[in-house]
Design a protein around this motif. Structure first.
Motif, PDB file in Angstrom:
ATOM      1  N   GLY A  75       0.829  -1.209   0.000  1.00  0.00           N
ATOM      2  CA  GLY A  75       0.000   0.000   0.000  1.00  0.00           C
ATOM      3  C   GLY A  75       0.851   1.241   0.000  1.00  0.00           C
ATOM      4  N   ARG A  82      10.233   9.595  -1.842  1.00  0.00           N
ATOM      5  CA  ARG A  82      10.609   8.173  -1.876  1.00  0.00           C
ATOM      6  C   ARG A  82      11.264   7.810  -3.195  1.00  0.00           C
ATOM      7  NH1 ARG A  82       4.932   6.056   0.748  1.00  0.00           N
ATOM      8  NH2 ARG A  82       5.493   6.407   2.934  1.00  0.00           N
ATOM      9  N   GLN A 122       0.390   5.893  11.655  1.00  0.00           N
ATOM     10  CA  GLN A 122       1.344   4.787  11.502  1.00  0.00           C
ATOM     11  C   GLN A 122       2.697   5.361  11.092  1.00  0.00           C
ATOM     12  OE1 GLN A 122       0.348   1.768   8.601  1.00  0.00           O
ATOM     13  NE2 GLN A 122       2.089   0.489   9.185  1.00  0.00           N
ATOM     14  N   THR A 126       2.641   8.310   4.740  1.00  0.00           N
ATOM     15  CA  THR A 126       2.245   9.632   4.260  1.00  0.00           C
ATOM     16  C   THR A 126       1.317  10.303   5.281  1.00  0.00           C
ATOM     17  OG1 THR A 126       0.551   8.505   2.969  1.00  0.00           O
ATOM     18  CG2 THR A 126       2.533   9.191   1.795  1.00  0.00           C
ATOM     19  N   ASP A 163      -4.762   5.978   5.496  1.00  0.00           N
ATOM     20  CA  ASP A 163      -5.311   5.730   4.166  1.00  0.00           C
ATOM     21  C   ASP A 163      -6.808   5.407   4.260  1.00  0.00           C
ATOM     22  OD1 ASP A 163      -2.559   5.804   3.804  1.00  0.00           O
ATOM     23  OD2 ASP A 163      -2.594   4.329   2.196  1.00  0.00           O
TER      24      ASP A 163
HETATM   25  N1  GLN Z   1      -0.031   4.689   1.730  1.00  0.00           N
HETATM   26  C1  GLN Z   1       0.629   5.063   2.935  1.00  0.00           C
HETATM   27  C2  GLN Z   1       2.087   5.316   2.683  1.00  0.00           C
HETATM   28  O1  GLN Z   1       2.586   4.943   1.685  1.00  0.00           O
HETATM   29  C3  GLN Z   1       0.471   4.019   4.045  1.00  0.00           C
HETATM   30  C4  GLN Z   1       1.063   2.702   3.713  1.00  0.00           C
HETATM   31  C5  GLN Z   1       1.007   1.669   4.821  1.00  0.00           C
HETATM   32  O2  GLN Z   1       0.804   1.986   5.975  1.00  0.00           O
HETATM   33  N2  GLN Z   1       1.193   0.432   4.503  1.00  0.00           N
HETATM   34  O3  GLN Z   1       2.756   5.901   3.495  1.00  0.00           O
END
Ligand code: GLN
Length: 228
Positions: A75, A82, A122, A126, A163
């Motif tokens: 994800g 990045r 988290q 992002t 997300d």
């Molecule tokens: N899409 C978000 C990111 O790339 C979260 C991805 C995730 O927590 N796995 O930072």
């Protein structure tokens, strides 16, 4: 200097952080999810023996840089920052960030309302990056989105920035209680498969992803996880 294509290693190691349903998670000890199914389909198209490695999200880019994995699907949003450290495949999913609050919250409706608030995110995401830009906000970082949402339910923070499809899935499919999503998408983000810079397998992955999309297999996987 673009690398020439090479015979891919067997196994082909793919990092993922498996606490992010419906994209990657564990069910009965098995790795499952949209990204997992998509990567397996790509593996079949490209004749790769995929071996998933479960890593912390903030360990994925370092692992790609150290080349202890050949790729990652997690994800992961394609960002310019990045893309300086790693390479991305073509985008494979449109997502974006959303705010989650407790159901009884009537004051937080949009990004502006998060000023000076306590927010859980988290680590390395992002969502974490956006939250730390909010003036006066206190941001607590957790190893998973689920832990961040738990902090919200427990009343120790006022919002989670995460997300949107993941927060919605937690509420609608996984039965997370007492939490709602407010406002519009804060950002438009696209997920990509990540590879080391100058990976000789970028073309291989992009071609296989293209065939998975064109053959209709992508749509079947999408419907399976998102029901549309
Ligand atoms: N899409 C978000 C990111 O790339 C979260 C991805 C995730 O927590 N796995 O930072």
């Amino acid at each position: 200097i673009p690398a020439f294509s090479q015979t891919p290693p067997n196994p082909f190691r793919v990092a993922t952080e498996a606490t992010f349903p419906p994209f990657e998670f564990q069910q009965g000890g098995q790795l499952t999810g949209f990204d997992i199914d998509l990567m397996r389909a790509i593996g079949e198209e490209a004749d790769l023996n995929i071996d998933f490695r479960n890593l912390p999200f903030d360990g994925i880019i370092p692992a790609l840089q150290a080349r202890t994995v050949e790729a990652a699907i997690s994800g992961m949003t394609i960002t310019a920052e990045r893309a300086q450290a790693i390479s991305f495949s073509r985008p494979y999913f449109r997502a974006g960030l959303a705010i989650a609050v407790r159901e009884d919250n009537k004051t937080i409706k949009n990004f502006e309302d998060l000023k000076g608030k306590r927010i859980a995110v988290q680590i390395g995401t992002t969502g974490a990056l956006e939250a730390t830009k909010i003036p006066g906000a206190t941001v607590s970082q957790f190893d998973s989105a689920a832990l961040a949402l738990q902090e919200l339910i427990n009343g120790r923070v006022e919002a989670v920035v995460n997300d949107k499809p993941v927060t919605l899935y937690a509420i609608k499919q996984a039965g997370l209680r007492g939490v709602k999503v407010v406002g519009e998408l804060l950002t438009e983000e696209f997920y990509g498969i990540a590879l080391p810079k100058n990976s000789p397998y970028l073309q291989l992955i992009n071609d296989a992803l293209g065939r998975v999309i064109e053959s209709g297999r992508y749509d079947a996987i999408f419907r399976q996880w998102f029901g549309e």
